[in-house]
Structure formats: C-alpha cells, structure tokens
Design an enzyme around this catalytic site. Sequence first.
Site, mmCIF file in Angstrom:
data_model
loop_
_atom_site.group_PDB
_atom_site.id
_atom_site.type_symbol
_atom_site.label_atom_id
_atom_site.label_comp_id
_atom_site.label_asym_id
_atom_site.label_seq_id
_atom_site.Cartn_x
_atom_site.Cartn_y
_atom_site.Cartn_z
ATOM 1 N N SER A 126 0.789 -1.177 -0.085
ATOM 2 C CA SER A 126 -0.107 0.132 0.025
ATOM 3 C C SER A 126 0.775 1.468 -0.095
ATOM 4 C CB SER A 126 -0.943 -0.030 1.085
ATOM 5 O OG SER A 126 -1.600 1.326 1.342
ATOM 6 N N HIS A 148 -1.352 -1.012 -4.074
ATOM 7 C CA HIS A 148 -2.637 -0.768 -3.402
ATOM 8 C C HIS A 148 -2.614 0.829 -3.281
ATOM 9 C CE1 HIS A 148 -6.219 -1.433 -1.245
ATOM 10 N NE2 HIS A 148 -5.706 -0.480 -0.237
ATOM 11 N N ASP A 193 -4.678 3.944 -1.734
ATOM 12 C CA ASP A 193 -5.801 4.548 -0.814
ATOM 13 C C ASP A 193 -6.120 5.822 -1.202
ATOM 14 O OD1 ASP A 193 -6.418 2.175 0.831
ATOM 15 O OD2 ASP A 193 -4.393 2.495 1.612
ATOM 16 N N MET A 217 -8.622 8.995 -0.262
ATOM 17 C CA MET A 217 -9.664 9.274 0.808
ATOM 18 C C MET A 217 -10.134 10.835 0.756
ATOM 19 S SD MET A 217 -7.531 7.712 4.220
ATOM 20 C CE MET A 217 -6.670 6.119 4.085
ATOM 21 N N HIS A 271 -8.330 1.834 -3.979
ATOM 22 C CA HIS A 271 -9.396 1.759 -2.881
ATOM 23 C C HIS A 271 -10.074 3.201 -2.636
ATOM 24 C CE1 HIS A 271 -9.895 0.499 1.681
ATOM 25 N NE2 HIS A 271 -11.092 0.880 0.982
ATOM 26 N N MET A 288 -12.057 5.404 -0.643
ATOM 27 C CA MET A 288 -12.744 5.851 0.652
ATOM 28 C C MET A 288 -13.268 7.072 0.380
ATOM 29 S SD MET A 288 -9.955 4.031 2.938
ATOM 30 C CE MET A 288 -8.668 3.863 1.786
ATOM 31 N N MET A 296 -12.029 -4.929 5.373
ATOM 32 C CA MET A 296 -11.403 -4.003 6.237
ATOM 33 C C MET A 296 -10.971 -4.383 7.582
ATOM 34 S SD MET A 296 -10.701 -1.336 4.612
ATOM 35 C CE MET A 296 -9.692 -0.656 5.537
ATOM 36 N N ASP A 340 -7.229 -5.661 4.327
ATOM 37 C CA ASP A 340 -6.540 -4.600 4.529
ATOM 38 C C ASP A 340 -6.590 -3.656 5.790
ATOM 39 O OD1 ASP A 340 -5.363 -2.035 3.541
ATOM 40 O OD2 ASP A 340 -7.165 -1.433 2.578
HETATM 41 C C1 DX5 Z 1 -6.544 2.177 5.764
HETATM 42 C C2 DX5 Z 1 -6.018 1.660 4.315
HETATM 43 C C3 DX5 Z 1 -4.863 0.606 4.265
HETATM 44 C C4 DX5 Z 1 -3.656 0.978 4.700
HETATM 45 C C5 DX5 Z 1 -3.068 -0.078 5.628
HETATM 46 O O1 DX5 Z 1 -7.570 3.038 5.664
HETATM 47 O O2 DX5 Z 1 -7.030 1.204 3.610
HETATM 48 O O3 DX5 Z 1 -4.676 0.438 2.888
HETATM 49 O O4 DX5 Z 1 -2.756 1.492 3.735
HETATM 50 O O5 DX5 Z 1 -1.840 0.184 6.290
HETATM 51 P P1 DX5 Z 1 -1.090 -0.794 7.337
HETATM 52 O O6 DX5 Z 1 -0.742 -2.006 6.422
HETATM 53 O O7 DX5 Z 1 -0.198 0.130 7.703
HETATM 54 O O8 DX5 Z 1 -2.317 -1.025 8.261
HETATM 55 ZN ZN ZN Z 2 -6.785 0.510 1.409
#
Ligand code: DX5
Ligand code: ZN
Length: 219
Positions: A10, A35, A37, A39, A68, A70, A139, A177
Amino acid sequence: MPRPLLIAPSILAADFGQFAEEAARAEAAGGDWLHVDVMDGHFVPNLTIGPDVVRALRKATKLPLDVHLMVERPDSFAPVFVEAGADWLTIHVESQGDVAGTLRAIRASGKRPGLSFKPATPVSALEPLLGLVDLVLVMTVNPGFGGQDFIESALDKVKALAVLRDERKLDFHIEVDGGITARTVGACVRAGANAIVAGTALFRAPDMARAIAAFRGAC
Ligand code: DX5
Ligand code: ZN
C-alpha cells in the site's frame, strides 16, 4: 482451483516525496498489485491521493493498480480514477449514491469492480451486491490511516464470505486491508483471503523483498 496469493503493498506507507521510486521498489520486491488508498476527508477523516497521482503511478509501474476509494461519492469519482489508470476499483458499501450502478459502470468501462466495508458493517450488507464484483475487500482496521492494529474479529467476515462464495457459486477475490504483518497474514489466508494489502509492514521494512517473502512463507 486454489486462488493465487496476491500481495499488494500500500503506497500510503511510502515516501510521498518519491512516489515513482516507491512504486518501482514495490514491483522489484515482488509485489503483485500496488494498492492505492484514496480518501476524501468526508468518508474518512483523512485526505490522501487524487487522480493525478494515480496517473503518475500508472507511468511508474507495470503492476496492476488496486485503487481503494474511501470517498463519499464514488459515483462521481469512479470514472475519474478509471480514466487515470486504475485496474481494480473498490468502492464502499457505506458510501452515498447508487453503489450497484457504480459497480456496473466500473465493469462497463473494462475495469474490475470491488466492494469494501468497514469493521462495523455486517457481511449481510454486501450480499445483494456480491454478484456484481470481482473482489471483496474486508477492512481489518477502521479505514482512514495506516499503522493501526489488526482487528481479529474481521476474520469471521472473511470466513463468511468464503462460504457465501461457495454456496452461491460466485467468483471474487477476498482481500484484507489494515494491520497485516507476517504475524497476522497466515490467519487471514487460512480464513479464506487471497489478496493481502500491507503498508507499514512492507514499505517500512528494511528490505521489502524479504518482507514479502516472509508473508508468502507464513501462508
Ligand atoms: C487504511 C488503508 C490501508 C492502509 C493499510 O485505511 O485502507 O490500505 O494503507 O496500512 P497498514 O498496512 O499500515 O495497516
Ligand atoms: Zn486500502
């Protein structure tokens, strides 16, 4: 046929000043997907990556981009990230707008739709939509930030999804994740997950290739 184990580093845990090098590092270390993220500061209390960064990552690596979303309104943002180069595009069942319509639109654009849900949301909320997706993202922390502790009870959701998939003869990857380390990855895979997202445990490891090999060895 057993599903391949897919490791998705990620980029949230990467050095944000060096996205291209960090993407290349994940690819060289043996990652299967990257991956990403996204947001929006509304759906979760954090702001991260927009489409221009995804466009830059698309040029920096051959790895499939596992995006992903969010965000509160994936119906408006999914087309933007498709255009930016996402290969897999996962939206949340708790988001606003027409979730089923957005999943169909992702597929119609030639990309792979995924559906995710927060730790407080039950598997039953996803059931009517499972036929529309190629991936379900469980999640294993509350979305918003990297570096949180793995929520053990999410493993029951992984198991329930694997059972539903068999019963209904569906076909989707089960991805986990949040808080995944060499210590927690084995339980996820034994529960039925085959796609593994990890930020901190891979990007912050002294040697990402060794860290990925340790993940594979633990499964
Ligand atoms: C959290 C994200 C994850 C995050 C995971 O909201 O969706 O993808 O990057 O990070 P680690 O592996 O550090 O928990
Ligand atoms: Zn994620």
